[in-house]
Design a protein around this motif. Structure first.
Motif, PDB file in Angstrom:
ATOM      1  N   MET A  59     -48.257  -9.595  25.990  1.00  0.00           N
ATOM      2  CA  MET A  59     -47.120  -9.605  25.056  1.00  0.00           C
ATOM      3  C   MET A  59     -45.914  -8.889  25.652  1.00  0.00           C
ATOM      4  N   LYS A  60     -46.147  -7.814  26.366  1.00  0.00           N
ATOM      5  CA  LYS A  60     -45.049  -7.081  26.997  1.00  0.00           C
ATOM      6  C   LYS A  60     -44.448  -7.877  28.150  1.00  0.00           C
ATOM      7  N   THR A  61     -45.277  -8.629  28.843  1.00  0.00           N
ATOM      8  CA  THR A  61     -44.784  -9.497  29.915  1.00  0.00           C
ATOM      9  C   THR A  61     -43.866 -10.572  29.333  1.00  0.00           C
ATOM     10  N   GLU A  62     -44.272 -11.150  28.207  1.00  0.00           N
ATOM     11  CA  GLU A  62     -43.433 -12.157  27.554  1.00  0.00           C
ATOM     12  C   GLU A  62     -42.115 -11.556  27.088  1.00  0.00           C
ATOM     13  N   LEU A  63     -42.152 -10.343  26.550  1.00  0.00           N
ATOM     14  CA  LEU A  63     -40.928  -9.675  26.115  1.00  0.00           C
ATOM     15  C   LEU A  63     -39.998  -9.419  27.296  1.00  0.00           C
ATOM     16  N   ALA A  64     -40.563  -8.941  28.399  1.00  0.00           N
ATOM     17  CA  ALA A  64     -39.759  -8.705  29.601  1.00  0.00           C
ATOM     18  C   ALA A  64     -39.126 -10.010  30.089  1.00  0.00           C
ATOM     19  N   GLY A  65     -39.861 -11.097  30.018  1.00  0.00           N
ATOM     20  CA  GLY A  65     -39.321 -12.399  30.408  1.00  0.00           C
ATOM     21  C   GLY A  65     -38.168 -12.827  29.514  1.00  0.00           C
ATOM     22  N   ARG A  66     -38.307 -12.599  28.217  1.00  0.00           N
ATOM     23  CA  ARG A  66     -37.222 -12.959  27.289  1.00  0.00           C
ATOM     24  C   ARG A  66     -35.965 -12.149  27.573  1.00  0.00           C
ATOM     25  N   VAL A  67     -36.145 -10.865  27.873  1.00  0.00           N
ATOM     26  CA  VAL A  67     -34.994 -10.019  28.205  1.00  0.00           C
ATOM     27  C   VAL A  67     -34.311 -10.549  29.460  1.00  0.00           C
ATOM     28  N   MET A  68     -35.106 -10.907  30.463  1.00  0.00           N
ATOM     29  CA  MET A  68     -34.531 -11.449  31.695  1.00  0.00           C
ATOM     30  C   MET A  68     -33.773 -12.750  31.429  1.00  0.00           C
ATOM     31  N   GLY A  73     -37.406 -21.144  36.385  1.00  0.00           N
ATOM     32  CA  GLY A  73     -38.373 -20.437  37.212  1.00  0.00           C
ATOM     33  C   GLY A  73     -38.921 -19.185  36.535  1.00  0.00           C
ATOM     34  N   ILE A  74     -38.034 -18.394  35.949  1.00  0.00           N
ATOM     35  CA  ILE A  74     -38.468 -17.175  35.272  1.00  0.00           C
ATOM     36  C   ILE A  74     -39.347 -17.511  34.078  1.00  0.00           C
ATOM     37  N   SER A  75     -38.966 -18.532  33.339  1.00  0.00           N
ATOM     38  CA  SER A  75     -39.754 -18.932  32.174  1.00  0.00           C
ATOM     39  C   SER A  75     -41.167 -19.330  32.582  1.00  0.00           C
ATOM     40  N   LEU A  76     -41.289 -20.147  33.595  1.00  0.00           N
ATOM     41  CA  LEU A  76     -42.611 -20.581  34.057  1.00  0.00           C
ATOM     42  C   LEU A  76     -43.413 -19.431  34.650  1.00  0.00           C
TER      43      LEU A  76
END
Length: 128
Positions: free
Chosen positions: A98-107, A76-79
């Motif tokens: 790009m920052k949104t993608e980074l935040a997602g990777r951290v999560m 869910g978080i990935s999508l």
């Protein structure tokens, strides 16, 4: 919802957006976000099928509910983060995307820690 309908909607929206960008660029950005949201809503029934299938597979495979919940959260978080970053790109905000993608990777890494801990513990128990 079948793939043909989703693809048809996406291509139709893209053509309309192409025209809108030339005539009224400020409206095109809002329309692109709205079309993306509509596409996501159209795809939601497929997400329910995926979740049902994963639950069935986990029951057959004897996977613990905790691990299944983690898998569903990761999915869910990935999508969601991918959708959010693509929406930022549609709005012309590459840096925010790009920052949104980074935040997602951290999560995602945060969610993966308990599973990695369990795996490491099991590996330590198996080693002589």
């Amino acid at each position: 919802m079948n793939a043909l309908k989703l693809a048809g909607f996406a291509v139709g929206a893209a053509l309309i957006l192409l025209l809108l960008r030339r005539l009224k660029p400020e409206v095109a950005t809002v329309a692109a976000v709205a079309a993306g949201c509509m596409l996501l809503l159209m795809a939601l029934p497929g997400v329910r099928e995926i979740m049902t299938g994963l639950v069935t597979l986990s029951e057959k495979g004897g996977v613990q509910d905790g691990y299944l919940m983690q898998l569903l959260k990761v999915t869910g978080i990935s999508l969601l983060m991918d959708f959010a970053s693509q929406t930022c790109r549609d709005a012309g905000e590459e840096g925010l995307a790009m920052k949104t993608e980074l935040a997602g990777r951290v999560m995602l890494l945060t969610l993966a820690l308990p599973a990695m801990e369990t795996l490491l513990r099991q590996m330590m128990e198996l080693s002589p």
